[in-house]
Design a protein around this motif. Structure first.
Motif, PDB file in Angstrom:
ATOM      1  N   GLU A  19       0.834  -1.213   0.000  1.00  9.58           N
ATOM      2  CA  GLU A  19       0.000   0.000   0.000  1.00  9.58           C
ATOM      3  C   GLU A  19       0.860   1.252   0.000  1.00  9.58           C
ATOM      4  O   GLU A  19       0.647   2.181  -0.776  1.00  9.58           O
ATOM      5  N   ALA A  20       1.858   1.255   0.893  1.00  7.63           N
ATOM      6  CA  ALA A  20       2.750   2.423   0.979  1.00  7.63           C
ATOM      7  C   ALA A  20       3.527   2.595  -0.327  1.00  7.63           C
ATOM      8  O   ALA A  20       3.803   3.728  -0.749  1.00  7.63           O
ATOM      9  N   THR A  21       3.860   1.487  -0.953  1.00  7.54           N
ATOM     10  CA  THR A  21       4.600   1.538  -2.221  1.00  7.54           C
ATOM     11  C   THR A  21       3.759   2.201  -3.303  1.00  7.54           C
ATOM     12  O   THR A  21       4.235   3.075  -4.031  1.00  7.54           O
ATOM     13  N   LEU A  22       2.490   1.793  -3.373  1.00  8.97           N
ATOM     14  CA  LEU A  22       1.604   2.369  -4.391  1.00  8.97           C
ATOM     15  C   LEU A  22       1.468   3.880  -4.183  1.00  8.97           C
ATOM     16  O   LEU A  22       1.500   4.655  -5.135  1.00  8.97           O
ATOM     17  N   LEU A  23       1.355   4.302  -2.915  1.00 12.00           N
ATOM     18  CA  LEU A  23       1.222   5.725  -2.608  1.00 12.00           C
ATOM     19  C   LEU A  23       2.505   6.497  -2.887  1.00 12.00           C
ATOM     20  O   LEU A  23       2.488   7.690  -3.178  1.00 12.00           O
ATOM     21  N   SER A  24       3.633   5.804  -2.774  1.00  8.52           N
ATOM     22  CA  SER A  24       4.937   6.486  -2.882  1.00  8.52           C
ATOM     23  C   SER A  24       5.324   6.840  -4.305  1.00  8.52           C
ATOM     24  O   SER A  24       6.240   7.623  -4.532  1.00  8.52           O
ATOM     25  N   GLY A  25       4.665   6.197  -5.268  1.00 18.98           N
ATOM     26  CA  GLY A  25       5.043   6.444  -6.660  1.00 18.98           C
ATOM     27  C   GLY A  25       6.205   5.575  -7.122  1.00 18.98           C
ATOM     28  O   GLY A  25       6.729   5.764  -8.211  1.00 18.98           O
ATOM     29  N   PHE A  26       6.617   4.616  -6.300  1.00 20.27           N
ATOM     30  CA  PHE A  26       7.694   3.689  -6.690  1.00 20.27           C
ATOM     31  C   PHE A  26       7.192   2.789  -7.815  1.00 20.27           C
ATOM     32  O   PHE A  26       6.155   2.147  -7.680  1.00 20.27           O
ATOM     33  N   THR A  27       7.927   2.768  -8.926  1.00 15.54           N
ATOM     34  CA  THR A  27       7.418   2.062 -10.113  1.00 15.54           C
ATOM     35  C   THR A  27       8.192   0.783 -10.436  1.00 15.54           C
ATOM     36  O   THR A  27       7.949   0.158 -11.453  1.00 15.54           O
ATOM     37  N   MET A  28       9.130   0.419  -9.574  1.00 14.16           N
ATOM     38  CA  MET A  28       9.995  -0.719  -9.919  1.00 14.16           C
ATOM     39  C   MET A  28       9.746  -1.922  -9.017  1.00 14.16           C
ATOM     40  O   MET A  28      10.632  -2.743  -8.790  1.00 14.16           O
ATOM     41  N   ALA A  29       8.526  -2.009  -8.470  1.00 17.26           N
ATOM     42  CA  ALA A  29       8.210  -3.050  -7.497  1.00 17.26           C
ATOM     43  C   ALA A  29       8.385  -4.458  -8.060  1.00 17.26           C
ATOM     44  O   ALA A  29       8.053  -4.727  -9.210  1.00 17.26           O
ATOM     45  N   SER A  30       8.913  -5.345  -7.217  1.00 16.65           N
ATOM     46  CA  SER A  30       9.110  -6.742  -7.617  1.00 16.65           C
ATOM     47  C   SER A  30       7.779  -7.437  -7.841  1.00 16.65           C
ATOM     48  O   SER A  30       6.794  -7.185  -7.145  1.00 16.65           O
ATOM     49  N   ASP A  31       7.803  -8.347  -8.779  1.00 13.39           N
ATOM     50  CA  ASP A  31       6.660  -9.185  -9.112  1.00 13.39           C
ATOM     51  C   ASP A  31       6.414 -10.204  -7.977  1.00 13.39           C
ATOM     52  O   ASP A  31       7.364 -10.743  -7.408  1.00 13.39           O
ATOM     53  N   VAL A  32       5.156 -10.447  -7.683  1.00 14.30           N
ATOM     54  CA  VAL A  32       4.836 -11.289  -6.523  1.00 14.30           C
ATOM     55  C   VAL A  32       5.249 -12.760  -6.730  1.00 14.30           C
ATOM     56  O   VAL A  32       5.611 -13.450  -5.778  1.00 14.30           O
ATOM     57  N   PHE A  33       5.242 -13.226  -7.964  1.00 17.66           N
ATOM     58  CA  PHE A  33       5.680 -14.615  -8.200  1.00 17.66           C
ATOM     59  C   PHE A  33       7.184 -14.747  -7.969  1.00 17.66           C
ATOM     60  O   PHE A  33       7.648 -15.728  -7.388  1.00 17.66           O
ATOM     61  N   ALA A  34       7.921 -13.750  -8.422  1.00 14.98           N
ATOM     62  CA  ALA A  34       9.362 -13.753  -8.152  1.00 14.98           C
ATOM     63  C   ALA A  34       9.587 -13.750  -6.642  1.00 14.98           C
ATOM     64  O   ALA A  34      10.443 -14.468  -6.115  1.00 14.98           O
ATOM     65  N   CYS A  35       8.775 -12.949  -5.941  1.00 20.99           N
ATOM     66  CA  CYS A  35       8.908 -12.865  -4.480  1.00 20.99           C
ATOM     67  C   CYS A  35       8.632 -14.214  -3.820  1.00 20.99           C
ATOM     68  O   CYS A  35       9.318 -14.607  -2.875  1.00 20.99           O
ATOM     69  N   SER A  36       7.631 -14.915  -4.317  1.00 21.17           N
ATOM     70  CA  SER A  36       7.320 -16.232  -3.764  1.00 21.17           C
ATOM     71  C   SER A  36       8.508 -17.181  -3.940  1.00 21.17           C
ATOM     72  O   SER A  36       8.877 -17.929  -3.028  1.00 21.17           O
ATOM     73  N   LEU A  37       9.131 -17.133  -5.096  1.00 20.94           N
ATOM     74  CA  LEU A  37      10.312 -17.972  -5.329  1.00 20.94           C
ATOM     75  C   LEU A  37      11.458 -17.555  -4.407  1.00 20.94           C
ATOM     76  O   LEU A  37      12.175 -18.404  -3.866  1.00 20.94           O
ATOM     77  N   LEU A  38      11.595 -16.244  -4.200  1.00 21.91           N
ATOM     78  CA  LEU A  38      12.650 -15.758  -3.297  1.00 21.91           C
ATOM     79  C   LEU A  38      12.463 -16.340  -1.895  1.00 21.91           C
ATOM     80  O   LEU A  38      13.419 -16.750  -1.240  1.00 21.91           O
TER      81      LEU A  38
END
Ligand SMILES: C[S@@+](CC[C@H](N)C(=O)[O-])C[C@H]1O[C@@H](n2cnc3c(N)ncnc32)[C@H](O)[C@@H]1O
Length: 193
Positions: A19-38
């Motif tokens: 949520e904070a990321t969406l509000l911050s304007g950060f556009t390079m967020a990691s993909d959730v599937f990649a995160c699951s593998l991480l």
């Protein structure tokens, strides 16, 4: 038939960070599937020393921490204090985590002697810059992970060629066993021999 969904609970801090990321304007967020593998791979290194290059707002950081055991430690590096402040506010009380706000190149230069069991390289350094130096920090049996290796909408002109060169370099390394996954944003995993 198998579906691509993630059934296991997401990390506790994830939705607040998102949520904070969406509000911050950060556009390079990691993909959730990649995160699951991480997270899955993080669990393979109990007591391990983990390195993340490119904290952003801490999305991937939260998944890596979720896979790590209590004895493992994670250093995460990013040069953008504004975005790291989000990671700090949601993950800062996790004593396994050290957030380092500095240029990736400076950090690598100053930490060349350190070894890690797991490296997620999600910024220039350890991927398109100083790759040999970062791979030298990987322990035998250590895991090196990168994502965004399939063409992404935010790639600038000329980036595809850089990605091709990066893959060729990794393929040419005698000390890495690679698997390239044409899945999610395109993920490469290498384990050091
Ligand atoms: C792809 S994003 C990281 C995304 C993050 N892992 C996530 O889960 O959302 C790349 C990050 O590299 C950082 N960055 C760009 N140049 C850098 C540099 N020279 N040194 C350190 N970090 C840098 C940016 O601030 C950005 O947060």
């Amino acid at each position: 038939m198998m579906k691509e969904e993630i059934i296991k609970a997401f990390p506790k801090a994830y939705s607040a960070i998102n949520e904070a990321t969406l509000l911050s304007g950060f556009t390079m967020a990691s993909d959730v599937f990649a995160c699951s593998l991480l997270r899955t791979l993080a669990a393979s290194k109990p007591g391990g020393k983990f390195l993340e290059l490119g904290t952003g707002t801490g999305l991937s950081t939260s998944w890596i921490l979720d896979g790590m055991d209590e004895a493992a430690t994670l250093v995460s590096v990013d040069n953008d204090a504004k975005f790291v402040a989000i990671a700090e506010s949601f993950l800062g009380n996790d004593t396994r985590l050290k957030l380092s706000i500095t240029d990736g190149g400076t950090w690598v230069e100053e930490n060349k002697g350190n070894k890690f069991d797991y490296i997620f390289a999600d910024t220039w350094h350890g991927k398109y810059l100083m790759l040999a130096e970062v791979l030298a920090m990987l322990e035998k049996g250590g895991i090196y992970i990168i994502d965004d290796m399939l063409p992404q909408p935010n790639w600038p002109d000329g980036h595809a060629e850089k990605a091709i060169n990066l893959i060729a370099y990794l393929e040419g390394r005698e000390d890495l066993l690679l698997t390239k996954q044409v899945w999610a944003t395109g993920i490469i995993i290498g384990v050091k021999k």
